[in-house]
Scaffold this active site. Structure first.
Site, PDB file in Angstrom:
ATOM      1  N   ASP A  55     -14.237  32.802 -11.764  1.00  0.00           N
ATOM      2  CA  ASP A  55     -15.330  31.908 -12.162  1.00  0.00           C
ATOM      3  C   ASP A  55     -15.541  30.780 -11.151  1.00  0.00           C
ATOM      4  O   ASP A  55     -14.674  30.491 -10.322  1.00  0.00           O
ATOM      5  CB  ASP A  55     -15.024  31.265 -13.515  1.00  0.00           C
ATOM      6  CG  ASP A  55     -15.066  32.246 -14.667  1.00  0.00           C
ATOM      7  OD1 ASP A  55     -15.185  33.454 -14.423  1.00  0.00           O
ATOM      8  OD2 ASP A  55     -14.958  31.786 -15.826  1.00  0.00           O
ATOM      9  N   HIS A 205     -10.061  31.323 -11.599  1.00  0.00           N
ATOM     10  CA  HIS A 205     -11.061  30.520 -10.894  1.00  0.00           C
ATOM     11  C   HIS A 205     -10.807  30.569  -9.394  1.00  0.00           C
ATOM     12  O   HIS A 205      -9.686  30.265  -8.947  1.00  0.00           O
ATOM     13  CB  HIS A 205     -11.030  29.084 -11.397  1.00  0.00           C
ATOM     14  CG  HIS A 205     -11.349  28.963 -12.862  1.00  0.00           C
ATOM     15  ND1 HIS A 205     -10.428  29.252 -13.844  1.00  0.00           N
ATOM     16  CD2 HIS A 205     -12.496  28.624 -13.495  1.00  0.00           C
ATOM     17  CE1 HIS A 205     -10.991  29.080 -15.042  1.00  0.00           C
ATOM     18  NE2 HIS A 205     -12.238  28.700 -14.851  1.00  0.00           N
TER      19      HIS A 205
END
Length: 257
Positions: A55, A205
């Site tokens: 992400d 992430h």
């Protein structure tokens, strides 16, 4: 008439259902079930796979992450934003590199709003469409997959995303990198999740150096030692050809946020 009874006999032999039930079956009932838009999906549809999913990019590590994945023959999914860590157009070459390398490009909204779960349908639509236009300008596609900011799926989120045709992904393993977990703690989360059952879709992430340069190489080795294929989210859901709802989209000439 003979062909009908022959079909019933074949289906019965395969153990799909009784002849009476088969007479009521429709052709689509015999096809693999693909993900439905607007329905939350947390893990792969089959075992033997791991869908690495990152992400919050594009970011300064995107290009290096693509190199690490490509060197291992691994595929991953990038849930990109438009403005969270600077303007997406400033990282256009990294976005293009990821796409051209065969990784899946998906949406994580334009601004990554903290109140995504309480936004109106029009506001959510605007968040999605702004990123759609940017990706059309940069790589010429409209993604069919998205992951909501903060994994928010309440309020108008699912109805709106469903109406826009988006397949909604959350996760079933959390690396905890966003919460300050060390690499060893993230590794432990995967080990505890194990390799049995359907494949995992983790929350990670690409904005953390340790996730890119330490956790990802470890996951590549962990997958290899456990016989897991590293695939895109779409592929792990049996939807490899459905990663994008439109391709070859014309851009509008915009190159800034």
């Amino acid at each position: 008439m003979h062909s009908r009874f022959a079909l019933i006999s074949l289906l019965s032999t395969l153990g799909l259902a009784s002849p009476a039930a088969n007479m009521k079956m429709k052709p689509r009932d015999l096809l693999p079930r693909l993900p439905d838009p607007g329905v939350v999906i947390t893990q792969c549809a089959s075992p033997g796979m791991l869908a690495l999913a990152y992400d919050d990019g594009p970011y300064q590590y995107t290009s290096a992450l693509v190199d690490i994945l490509d060197a291992a023959g691994a595929k991953a999914t990038f849930f990109f934003t438009g403005t969270l860590y600077g303007c997406i157009y400033n990282q256009a070459s990294a976005v293009q590199k990821a796409y051209q390398s065969g990784h899946q490009i998906a949406s994580h909204t334009w601004t990554h709003p903290q109140n995504f779960g309480s936004m109106s349908g029009d506001q959510i639509t605007q968040e999605m469409q702004q990123l759609e236009q940017a990706l059309a300008n940069i790589i010429g596609v409209k993604p069919a997959y998205m992951r909501p900011p903060y994994l928010a799926t309440g309020g108008s989120v699912l109805p709106t995303l469903g109406s826009l045709g988006y397949k909604v992904i959350t996760n079933d393993v959390d690396s905890g990198d966003w919460n300050g977990n060390s690499v060893s703690q993230s590794q432990q989360a995967f080990q505890q999740a194990g390799t049995g059952g359907n494949g995992h879709i983790p929350l990670m992430h690409e904005t953390y150096d340790t996730t890119v340069n330490q956790l990802t190489p470890w996951l590549i080795d962990w997958a290899a030692s456990n016989g897991l294929r590293l695939v895109t989210v779409a592929e792990c859901l049996g939807d490899a050809s459905g990663a994008y709802s439109e391709t070859g989209l014309p851009g509008n000439g915009q190159n800034s946020c």
